[in-house]
Design a protein around this motif. Sequence first.
Motif, mmCIF file in Angstrom:
data_model
loop_
_atom_site.group_PDB
_atom_site.id
_atom_site.type_symbol
_atom_site.label_atom_id
_atom_site.label_comp_id
_atom_site.label_asym_id
_atom_site.label_seq_id
_atom_site.Cartn_x
_atom_site.Cartn_y
_atom_site.Cartn_z
ATOM 1 N N MET A 1 -7.691 22.746 1.002
ATOM 2 C CA MET A 1 -6.324 22.299 1.192
ATOM 3 C C MET A 1 -5.423 23.119 0.259
ATOM 4 N N ASN A 2 -4.353 23.671 0.831
ATOM 5 C CA ASN A 2 -3.471 24.485 0.004
ATOM 6 C C ASN A 2 -2.515 23.606 -0.806
ATOM 7 N N LEU A 3 -1.791 24.222 -1.697
ATOM 8 C CA LEU A 3 -0.905 23.513 -2.618
ATOM 9 C C LEU A 3 0.199 22.745 -1.882
ATOM 10 N N THR A 4 0.757 23.328 -0.836
ATOM 11 C CA THR A 4 1.813 22.658 -0.074
ATOM 12 C C THR A 4 1.279 21.394 0.583
ATOM 13 N N ASP A 5 0.107 21.474 1.182
ATOM 14 C CA ASP A 5 -0.501 20.297 1.802
ATOM 15 C C ASP A 5 -0.780 19.216 0.764
ATOM 16 N N GLN A 6 -1.237 19.604 -0.404
ATOM 17 C CA GLN A 6 -1.489 18.643 -1.472
ATOM 18 C C GLN A 6 -0.199 17.945 -1.892
ATOM 19 N N TYR A 7 0.876 18.718 -1.988
ATOM 20 C CA TYR A 7 2.176 18.161 -2.373
ATOM 21 C C TYR A 7 2.628 17.122 -1.348
ATOM 22 N N PHE A 8 2.559 17.463 -0.062
ATOM 23 C CA PHE A 8 3.010 16.540 0.982
ATOM 24 C C PHE A 8 2.081 15.326 1.090
ATOM 25 N N ASP A 9 0.803 15.491 0.856
ATOM 26 C CA ASP A 9 -0.112 14.350 0.843
ATOM 27 C C ASP A 9 0.246 13.388 -0.287
ATOM 28 N N ARG A 10 0.550 13.942 -1.435
ATOM 29 C CA ARG A 10 0.930 13.100 -2.586
ATOM 30 C C ARG A 10 2.251 12.387 -2.312
ATOM 31 N N ALA A 11 3.198 13.087 -1.729
ATOM 32 C CA ALA A 11 4.478 12.462 -1.392
ATOM 33 C C ALA A 11 4.266 11.313 -0.410
ATOM 34 N N HIS A 12 3.391 11.514 0.563
ATOM 35 C CA HIS A 12 3.099 10.465 1.540
ATOM 36 C C HIS A 12 2.459 9.248 0.864
ATOM 37 N N GLU A 13 1.595 9.479 -0.112
ATOM 38 C CA GLU A 13 0.985 8.376 -0.851
ATOM 39 C C GLU A 13 2.038 7.557 -1.574
ATOM 40 N N ILE A 14 3.018 8.210 -2.157
ATOM 41 C CA ILE A 14 4.067 7.519 -2.912
ATOM 42 C C ILE A 14 4.996 6.757 -1.984
ATOM 43 N N ILE A 15 5.413 7.392 -0.913
ATOM 44 C CA ILE A 15 6.372 6.775 0.009
ATOM 45 C C ILE A 15 5.697 5.712 0.865
ATOM 46 N N GLY A 16 4.485 5.965 1.306
ATOM 47 C CA GLY A 16 3.741 5.010 2.118
ATOM 48 C C GLY A 16 4.085 5.102 3.591
ATOM 49 N N GLU A 17 3.432 4.248 4.363
ATOM 50 C CA GLU A 17 3.661 4.204 5.804
ATOM 51 C C GLU A 17 5.014 3.563 6.070
ATOM 52 N N ARG A 18 5.741 4.115 7.021
ATOM 53 C CA ARG A 18 7.050 3.598 7.389
ATOM 54 C C ARG A 18 7.057 3.331 8.891
ATOM 55 N N THR A 19 7.639 2.205 9.282
ATOM 56 C CA THR A 19 7.788 1.915 10.702
ATOM 57 C C THR A 19 8.871 2.822 11.272
ATOM 58 N N PRO A 20 8.935 2.970 12.575
ATOM 59 C CA PRO A 20 10.018 3.772 13.164
ATOM 60 C C PRO A 20 11.407 3.250 12.776
ATOM 61 N N GLU A 21 11.549 1.929 12.684
ATOM 62 C CA GLU A 21 12.834 1.346 12.303
ATOM 63 C C GLU A 21 13.182 1.675 10.847
ATOM 64 N N GLU A 22 12.192 1.626 9.980
ATOM 65 C CA GLU A 22 12.421 1.968 8.573
ATOM 66 C C GLU A 22 12.799 3.440 8.433
ATOM 67 N N LYS A 23 12.170 4.280 9.221
ATOM 68 C CA LYS A 23 12.501 5.708 9.183
ATOM 69 C C LYS A 23 13.935 5.944 9.635
#
Length: 83
Positions: A1-23
């Motif tokens: 996994m490259n550095l960019t993918d790691q960054y976006f994976d970490r960001a997703h962990e922090i933000i969490g799952e969002r419903t379409p309405e929340e987005k």
Amino acid sequence: MNLTDQYFDRAHEIIGERTPEEKKYDNEVLLWLEKTGKIRKAINTANKKHPNEMLQYNEDNIADIQEHYEYLVKPHEDHKEIG
């Protein structure tokens, strides 16, 4: 996994799952935050447009909310610089 993918994976962990309405709500806040530069105006406008996702704020949490939305913008800005 490259550095960019790691960054976006970490960001997703922090933000969490969002419903379409929340987005949609988040996108509305970000739109008005970009237009006005004022988090309260952005939240109030998004609350009117998406009342089911209404975010309540006060002096104790407004700084945390602003940091959250600034964080949501950061990965997109970083990606523009990288790509």
